[in-house]
Design a protein around this motif. Structure first.
Motif, mmCIF file in Angstrom:
data_model
loop_
_atom_site.group_PDB
_atom_site.id
_atom_site.type_symbol
_atom_site.label_atom_id
_atom_site.label_comp_id
_atom_site.label_asym_id
_atom_site.label_seq_id
_atom_site.Cartn_x
_atom_site.Cartn_y
_atom_site.Cartn_z
ATOM 1 N N ASP A 1 -39.964 0.965 -45.770
ATOM 2 C CA ASP A 1 -41.196 1.755 -45.759
ATOM 3 C C ASP A 1 -40.893 3.242 -45.900
ATOM 4 N N TRP A 2 -39.832 3.701 -45.262
ATOM 5 C CA TRP A 2 -39.429 5.100 -45.421
ATOM 6 C C TRP A 2 -39.110 5.408 -46.878
ATOM 7 N N GLN A 3 -38.409 4.495 -47.513
ATOM 8 C CA GLN A 3 -38.052 4.704 -48.917
ATOM 9 C C GLN A 3 -39.300 4.843 -49.781
ATOM 10 N N LEU A 4 -40.323 4.035 -49.477
ATOM 11 C CA LEU A 4 -41.579 4.105 -50.227
ATOM 12 C C LEU A 4 -42.305 5.430 -49.990
ATOM 13 N N MET A 5 -42.322 5.871 -48.738
ATOM 14 C CA MET A 5 -43.140 7.028 -48.380
ATOM 15 C C MET A 5 -42.451 8.363 -48.615
ATOM 16 N N TYR A 6 -41.145 8.419 -48.329
ATOM 17 C CA TYR A 6 -40.491 9.720 -48.265
ATOM 18 C C TYR A 6 -39.500 9.985 -49.388
ATOM 19 N N LEU A 7 -39.221 8.981 -50.218
ATOM 20 C CA LEU A 7 -38.225 9.173 -51.272
ATOM 21 C C LEU A 7 -38.779 8.964 -52.676
ATOM 22 N N ARG A 8 -40.022 8.509 -52.795
ATOM 23 C CA ARG A 8 -40.638 8.334 -54.111
ATOM 24 C C ARG A 8 -41.351 9.616 -54.513
ATOM 25 N N ARG A 9 -41.170 10.020 -55.749
ATOM 26 C CA ARG A 9 -41.795 11.250 -56.217
ATOM 27 C C ARG A 9 -43.321 11.172 -56.140
ATOM 28 N N GLY A 10 -43.893 10.027 -56.565
ATOM 29 C CA GLY A 10 -45.342 9.892 -56.530
ATOM 30 C C GLY A 10 -45.890 9.952 -55.124
ATOM 31 N N ALA A 11 -45.196 9.290 -54.174
ATOM 32 C CA ALA A 11 -45.646 9.310 -52.784
ATOM 33 C C ALA A 11 -45.554 10.711 -52.198
ATOM 34 N N LEU A 12 -44.492 11.439 -52.532
ATOM 35 C CA LEU A 12 -44.343 12.796 -52.019
ATOM 36 C C LEU A 12 -45.429 13.722 -52.562
ATOM 37 N N ARG A 13 -45.797 13.540 -53.832
ATOM 38 C CA ARG A 13 -46.890 14.338 -54.387
ATOM 39 C C ARG A 13 -48.204 14.010 -53.685
ATOM 40 N N THR A 14 -48.408 12.731 -53.385
ATOM 41 C CA THR A 14 -49.622 12.326 -52.670
ATOM 42 C C THR A 14 -49.637 12.905 -51.266
ATOM 43 N N LEU A 15 -48.501 12.856 -50.566
ATOM 44 C CA LEU A 15 -48.423 13.410 -49.219
ATOM 45 C C LEU A 15 -48.691 14.912 -49.224
ATOM 46 N N ALA A 16 -48.212 15.611 -50.242
ATOM 47 C CA ALA A 16 -48.468 17.047 -50.331
ATOM 48 C C ALA A 16 -49.965 17.317 -50.477
ATOM 49 N N ARG A 17 -50.639 16.504 -51.261
ATOM 50 C CA ARG A 17 -52.080 16.685 -51.428
ATOM 51 C C ARG A 17 -52.822 16.335 -50.142
ATOM 52 N N ILE A 18 -52.340 15.291 -49.441
ATOM 53 C CA ILE A 18 -52.949 14.920 -48.166
ATOM 54 C C ILE A 18 -52.771 16.039 -47.145
#
Length: 387
Positions: A95-112
């Motif tokens: 789950d960490w790999q999905l949330m914190y290491l994927r470029r798309g997820a990191l862009r989404t987290l920045a917007r959140i």
């Protein structure tokens, strides 16, 4: 028996079965505050309709007038959730790999972080807890090495203790429930859940078939938490498959509760879901209401679930204002339990006159009628013309 309402409910990212939601609904019906008309409520037994849904009947008996009959169907995806519900270290690291290491997820987290900072920080709480435990263990190890005159590299022997402390604290605090939810939705946005995608198609077909077989005054789709994401997708796909769906009922409604829609809609590769949201916004027969509490850090109260304004659909986003339907002591206790607060959308209020899930799903007024009444109230009485 003519139906007043046909309800399709999708729960959030939780492996609980329709038995759980039936029990919740019966409890909400029993606790439902009496209205001015002294209506009576009864909830029938739950039975399995097919492999995709369980159903039960709800009867709303007003003091005057005919009884209103509702058919309530829980659309199932809990088996898919269960397959992704592991709490072991391997699941957490994935789950960490999905949330914190994927470029798309990191862009989404920045917007959140910019739009809903409370959701961002709560979603990062599991990572913060792990880093704090490991860093604390490292500092203790380094201090012991300094005190005992040991080489600094010996501080690494304290790291297993930090790992053990982290896992024990997580089990006690259950900080990773939101991590599982976020990671699962990230995987959905990356197109890595073909079983879920196939299930949403099957649920759309099931919804369309039941709607055609049971014409009603209102066809209402309800989604809670991440179930709001799946509810929007199912309804959009049903509309695509069956353009006649709006004619299966006098009113078509979508009710979302404590939604997390931006978590998927803001992912770069979630173009299909954004198209589904656009399809809903362009459905003139649809009334979409959302209730999301600002105090609920696991949801996106600051952002409407349709993410973009426009389109002929009648949309309204507001807070359930739990504090107005509860005693001060009850509300204070609720705010201390984040999970209970996120689930409170499905419970009956202590006081009448405010948000009430039973009235929305079994009462006399459809969402479209509520929306019309809201607009009439906001417009207020017409002012007399000046001579």
């Amino acid at each position: 028996m003519p139906l007043h309402r046909l309800v399709f409910f999708l729960g959030g990212f939780d492996p609980k079965t329709p038995r759980h939601y039936h029990r919740l609904y019966r409890a909400a019906a029993r606790a439902h505050p009496p209205g001015p008309d002294g209506e009576q409520l009864s909830v029938g037994p739950r039975h399995s309709h097919d492999t995709l849904s369980d159903v039960w009947d709800v009867h709303w008996r007003p003091a005057q007038g005919p009884t209103l009959h509702t058919r309530y169907a829980v659309l199932r995806w809990d088996d898919i959730v269960l397959r992704h519900w592991g709490r072991g270290l391997r699941r957490v690291l994935a789950d960490w790999q999905l949330m914190y290491l994927r470029r798309g997820a990191l862009r989404t987290l920045a917007r959140i972080r910019a739009a809903a900072p409370a959701c961002f920080w709560l979603g990062n709480l599991p990572l913060g807890l792990a880093l704090a435990c490991m860093a604390g263990a490292g500092l203790v190890g380094a201090a012991l090495c300094w005190a005992l005159g040991l080489p600094p590299t010996m501080a690494a022997v304290a790291l297993p203790a930090g790992l053990l402390l982290w896992r024990q604290l997580e089990r006690r605090l259950d900080t990773e429930w939101l991590l599982r939810l976020y990671a699962f939705t990230c995987a959905q946005g990356e197109g890595e859940l073909p079983d879920l995608d196939a299930r949403l198609d099957a649920l759309a077909d099931a919804l369309l078939a039941q709607a055609r077989a049971h014409p009603a005054h209102e066809l209402l789709v309800v989604g809670h938490s991440t179930g709001a994401i799946q509810a929007a997708a199912v309804l959009a796909r049903a509309l695509q498959r069956g353009p006649d769906l709006p004619r299966c009922a006098r009113h078509l409604g979508l009710l979302t509760l404590g939604h997390c829609t931006p978590l998927l809609a803001w992912q770069p590769r979630a173009s299909r879901f954004r198209a589904e949201l656009a399809r809903l916004a362009e459905t003139a027969d649809l009334t979409w209401w959302d209730f999301t509490a600002p105090a609920d850090w696991a949801a996106f109260a600051q952002v409407p679930p349709w993410t973009e304004a426009g389109g002929p659909a009648r949309c309204h986003a507001t807070s359930p204002r739990f504090h107005q339907t509860m005693s001060e002591a009850s509300y204070a206790a609720l705010k201390q339990d984040r999970q209970a607060l996120h689930l409170h959308y499905l419970r009956a209020p202590e006081r009448p006159g405010g948000y009430d899930p039973v009235s929305f799903t079994a009462g006399p007024m459809s969402l479209a009628e509520r929306h019309q009444a809201l607009q009439a109230r906001d417009r207020g009485p017409a002012l007399p013309e000046t001579p």
